[in-house]
Enzyme design. Structure first.
Site, PDB file in Angstrom:
ATOM      1  N   CYS A  79      70.460  85.763  46.837  1.00 47.16           N
ATOM      2  CA  CYS A  79      70.526  85.350  48.241  1.00 47.16           C
ATOM      3  C   CYS A  79      70.398  86.602  49.098  1.00 47.16           C
ATOM      4  O   CYS A  79      71.195  87.546  48.948  1.00 47.16           O
ATOM      5  CB  CYS A  79      71.870  84.676  48.484  1.00 47.16           C
ATOM      6  SG  CYS A  79      72.206  84.268  50.197  1.00 47.16           S
ATOM      7  N   ASN A  80      69.400  86.621  49.977  1.00 55.32           N
ATOM      8  CA  ASN A  80      69.204  87.797  50.836  1.00 55.32           C
ATOM      9  C   ASN A  80      70.344  87.963  51.821  1.00 55.32           C
ATOM     10  O   ASN A  80      70.755  89.081  52.131  1.00 55.32           O
ATOM     11  CB  ASN A  80      67.889  87.667  51.600  1.00 55.32           C
ATOM     12  CG  ASN A  80      66.691  87.807  50.689  1.00 55.32           C
ATOM     13  OD1 ASN A  80      66.153  88.891  50.519  1.00 55.32           O
ATOM     14  ND2 ASN A  80      66.270  86.714  50.062  1.00 55.32           N
ATOM     15  N   THR A  81      70.833  86.836  52.333  1.00 55.96           N
ATOM     16  CA  THR A  81      71.896  86.909  53.336  1.00 55.96           C
ATOM     17  C   THR A  81      73.144  87.546  52.731  1.00 55.96           C
ATOM     18  O   THR A  81      73.762  88.437  53.326  1.00 55.96           O
ATOM     19  CB  THR A  81      72.214  85.495  53.873  1.00 55.96           C
ATOM     20  OG1 THR A  81      70.982  84.867  54.237  1.00 55.96           O
ATOM     21  CG2 THR A  81      73.133  85.548  55.067  1.00 55.96           C
TER      22      THR A  81
ATOM     23  N   ASP B 232      73.803  81.824  44.802  1.00 57.33           N
ATOM     24  CA  ASP B 232      73.167  81.637  46.116  1.00 57.33           C
ATOM     25  C   ASP B 232      74.030  80.674  46.929  1.00 57.33           C
ATOM     26  O   ASP B 232      74.852  79.936  46.388  1.00 57.33           O
ATOM     27  CB  ASP B 232      71.750  81.071  45.973  1.00 57.33           C
ATOM     28  CG  ASP B 232      71.057  80.906  47.322  1.00 57.33           C
ATOM     29  OD1 ASP B 232      71.096  81.855  48.131  1.00 57.33           O
ATOM     30  OD2 ASP B 232      70.507  79.826  47.597  1.00 57.33           O
ATOM     31  N   SER B 233      73.785  80.659  48.235  1.00 55.98           N
ATOM     32  CA  SER B 233      74.485  79.716  49.101  1.00 55.98           C
ATOM     33  C   SER B 233      74.140  78.271  48.727  1.00 55.98           C
ATOM     34  O   SER B 233      74.904  77.358  49.015  1.00 55.98           O
ATOM     35  CB  SER B 233      74.077  79.963  50.554  1.00 55.98           C
ATOM     36  OG  SER B 233      72.678  79.782  50.677  1.00 55.98           O
TER      37      SER B 233
ATOM     38  N   CYS C 285      63.997  85.365  52.102  1.00 57.24           N
ATOM     39  CA  CYS C 285      65.053  84.377  51.863  1.00 57.24           C
ATOM     40  C   CYS C 285      64.612  83.586  50.644  1.00 57.24           C
ATOM     41  O   CYS C 285      63.457  83.153  50.571  1.00 57.24           O
ATOM     42  CB  CYS C 285      65.216  83.455  53.067  1.00 57.24           C
ATOM     43  SG  CYS C 285      66.287  82.037  52.716  1.00 57.24           S
ATOM     44  N   THR C 286      65.525  83.431  49.703  1.00 57.63           N
ATOM     45  CA  THR C 286      65.129  82.845  48.419  1.00 57.63           C
ATOM     46  C   THR C 286      64.816  81.350  48.508  1.00 57.63           C
ATOM     47  O   THR C 286      64.312  80.771  47.553  1.00 57.63           O
ATOM     48  CB  THR C 286      66.213  83.108  47.359  1.00 57.63           C
ATOM     49  OG1 THR C 286      67.475  82.637  47.858  1.00 57.63           O
ATOM     50  CG2 THR C 286      66.307  84.588  47.050  1.00 57.63           C
ATOM     51  N   HIS C 287      65.125  80.734  49.631  1.00 65.14           N
ATOM     52  CA  HIS C 287      64.727  79.332  49.826  1.00 65.14           C
ATOM     53  C   HIS C 287      63.236  79.205  50.176  1.00 65.14           C
ATOM     54  O   HIS C 287      62.629  78.171  49.955  1.00 65.14           O
ATOM     55  CB  HIS C 287      65.510  78.709  50.987  1.00 65.14           C
ATOM     56  CG  HIS C 287      66.905  78.300  50.654  1.00 65.14           C
ATOM     57  ND1 HIS C 287      67.906  79.198  50.388  1.00 65.14           N
ATOM     58  CD2 HIS C 287      67.473  77.067  50.561  1.00 65.14           C
ATOM     59  CE1 HIS C 287      69.041  78.537  50.155  1.00 65.14           C
ATOM     60  NE2 HIS C 287      68.789  77.245  50.253  1.00 65.14           N
TER      61      HIS C 287
ATOM     62  N   GLU D 122      67.062  72.749  52.057  1.00 65.98           N
ATOM     63  CA  GLU D 122      68.318  72.139  51.575  1.00 65.98           C
ATOM     64  C   GLU D 122      68.293  70.613  51.747  1.00 65.98           C
ATOM     65  O   GLU D 122      68.928  69.900  50.991  1.00 65.98           O
ATOM     66  CB  GLU D 122      69.533  72.723  52.322  1.00 65.98           C
ATOM     67  CG  GLU D 122      69.906  74.139  51.920  1.00 65.98           C
ATOM     68  CD  GLU D 122      70.598  74.246  50.551  1.00 65.98           C
ATOM     69  OE1 GLU D 122      71.477  73.437  50.240  1.00 65.98           O
ATOM     70  OE2 GLU D 122      70.218  75.156  49.789  1.00 65.98           O
TER      71      GLU D 122
ATOM     72  N   TYR E 131      74.278  79.885  54.758  1.00 68.39           N
ATOM     73  CA  TYR E 131      75.042  81.087  55.084  1.00 68.39           C
ATOM     74  C   TYR E 131      74.373  81.869  56.225  1.00 68.39           C
ATOM     75  O   TYR E 131      75.009  82.675  56.881  1.00 68.39           O
ATOM     76  CB  TYR E 131      75.081  82.035  53.881  1.00 68.39           C
ATOM     77  CG  TYR E 131      76.099  81.721  52.798  1.00 68.39           C
ATOM     78  CD1 TYR E 131      76.731  80.485  52.717  1.00 68.39           C
ATOM     79  CD2 TYR E 131      76.411  82.683  51.843  1.00 68.39           C
ATOM     80  CE1 TYR E 131      77.645  80.212  51.706  1.00 68.39           C
ATOM     81  CE2 TYR E 131      77.326  82.427  50.836  1.00 68.39           C
ATOM     82  CZ  TYR E 131      77.942  81.199  50.765  1.00 68.39           C
ATOM     83  OH  TYR E 131      78.841  80.955  49.759  1.00 68.39           O
ATOM     84  N   GLY E 132      73.070  81.634  56.401  1.00 66.70           N
ATOM     85  CA  GLY E 132      72.257  82.496  57.260  1.00 66.70           C
ATOM     86  C   GLY E 132      72.643  82.534  58.714  1.00 66.70           C
ATOM     87  O   GLY E 132      72.259  83.448  59.445  1.00 66.70           O
TER      88      GLY E 132
HETATM   89  N1  DGL Z   1      68.835  81.702  50.222  1.00 67.78           N
HETATM   90  C1  DGL Z   1      69.550  82.547  51.076  1.00 67.78           C
HETATM   91  C2  DGL Z   1      68.823  83.831  51.396  1.00 67.78           C
HETATM   92  O1  DGL Z   1      68.075  84.303  50.611  1.00 67.78           O
HETATM   93  C3  DGL Z   1      70.150  82.054  52.330  1.00 67.78           C
HETATM   94  C4  DGL Z   1      70.111  80.748  52.766  1.00 67.78           C
HETATM   95  C5  DGL Z   1      71.213  80.381  53.710  1.00 67.78           C
HETATM   96  O2  DGL Z   1      71.053  80.527  54.915  1.00 67.78           O
HETATM   97  O3  DGL Z   1      72.210  79.925  53.188  1.00 67.78           O
HETATM   98  O4  DGL Z   1      68.978  84.407  52.422  1.00 67.78           O
END
Ligand code: DGL
Length: 273
Positions: free
Chosen positions: A72-74, A9-10, A191-193, A157, A41-42
């Site tokens: 990570c979805n992104t 993941d990011s 988003c996994t966060h 984060e 990353y988003g």
């Molecule tokens: N956790 C990541 C996701 O699922 C992205 C978070 C990010 O923006 O880095 O999209």
């Protein structure tokens, strides 16, 4: 030769996926890599997310992972297809890279009754339209409305997900989604966060709306994949180990990862190039 399952993941978000996968399949060896130094990353371009994700996949392959999950979805939205189709055949076609969007899209059709589904995700995932496309392939009768939540990853984060300031941003995006489509009965946390914000999301979400946190669906889909692919399953180490790597300071990572995983951990720093 066997190797661990790699989860990438990011930053910290993929730990919500790792936790569910390990809870379901504790027998396997795992390696987690968080690119915390370059998160989020988003808000980054397609090219940059692709380049960073490919570096991470290479790094996990070098550590011996036969299988990598983009937690990570992104990265799943912006880099997975190119890596699967273009890079994997050139790198090592016997290894696999899987994402988190497809297993999540698969489950919504069984859950939504109104056939109106909402998606909260990063600006990159929403702009890519991947959820709409994946859900349309599987469930053409479902109407999908996505809302980008640019601040939510930063709240997580920066360990501010439980603070009063987070309420404003959570409520703002829920209101925006329900104005865009008042018939929604199911919302995907794309988003996994975001599972870290679940208490606040539940608080502001009207009753009767199902909130989908994707970890359990990704875990059961992976279990099913390994059942169907004995050739891959036999290449995964079964010592029940976990190693964690971050591109930022390990101390900070260990503190935050302990919240996600609900136990103390040790992490090692590495650089991605
Ligand atoms: N956790 C990541 C996701 O699922 C992205 C978070 C990010 O923006 O880095 O999209």
């Amino acid at each position: 030769m066997t190797g661990p399952i790699g989860v990438f993941d990011s930053g910290y978000g993929g730990l919500t996926i790792l936790k569910e996968i390990r809870d379901l399949m504790p027998e396997y060896d795992y390696v987690y890599l968080g690119d915390n130094a370059r998160a989020p990353y988003g808000t980054r371009s397609f090219e940059v997310v692709y380049e960073f994700t490919l570096q991470a996949v290479r790094c996990l392959f070098d550590m011996g992972c036969p299988l990598v999950i983009l937690g990570c979805n992104t990265a799943s939205a912006k880099a997975l297809r190119s890596i699967q189709q273009r890079d994997l055949p050139l790198m090592d076609d016997t290894r696999r890279v899987l994402g988190v969007i497809r297993p999540t899209a698969e489950c919504v059709g069984e859950i939504s009754r109104t056939r109106h589904v909402g998606v909260f995700a990063t600006p990159g995932t929403i702009r890519s339209n991947t959820y709409n496309l994946e859900i349309a392939k599987l469930w053409p009768d479902i109407v999908v409305t996505g809302v980008a939540c640019p601040m939510w990853v930063s709240l997580v984060e920066n360990n501010e997900f439980a603070s009063p300031g987070a309420d404003y941003f959570v409520k703002k995006r829920i209101d925006e989604l329900l104005v865009a489509d008042p018939h929604i009965d199911t919302v995907i946390l794309g988003c996994t966060h975001y599972p870290l914000l679940i208490e606040k999301i539940r608080y502001y979400m009207p009753e009767g709306i199902t909130i989908i946190s994707q970890g359990q669906y990704v875990a059961s889909s992976l279990k099913d994949y390994l059942r169907r692919h004995e050739d891959m399953r036999s290449r995964i180490g079964q010592g029940g180990s976990l190693r964690l790597f971050t591109t930022e300071q390990p101390e900070q990572f260990e503190e935050c990862a302990a919240i996600f995983l609900e136990h103390s951990v040790e992490a090692t720093r590495l650089s991605l190039t």
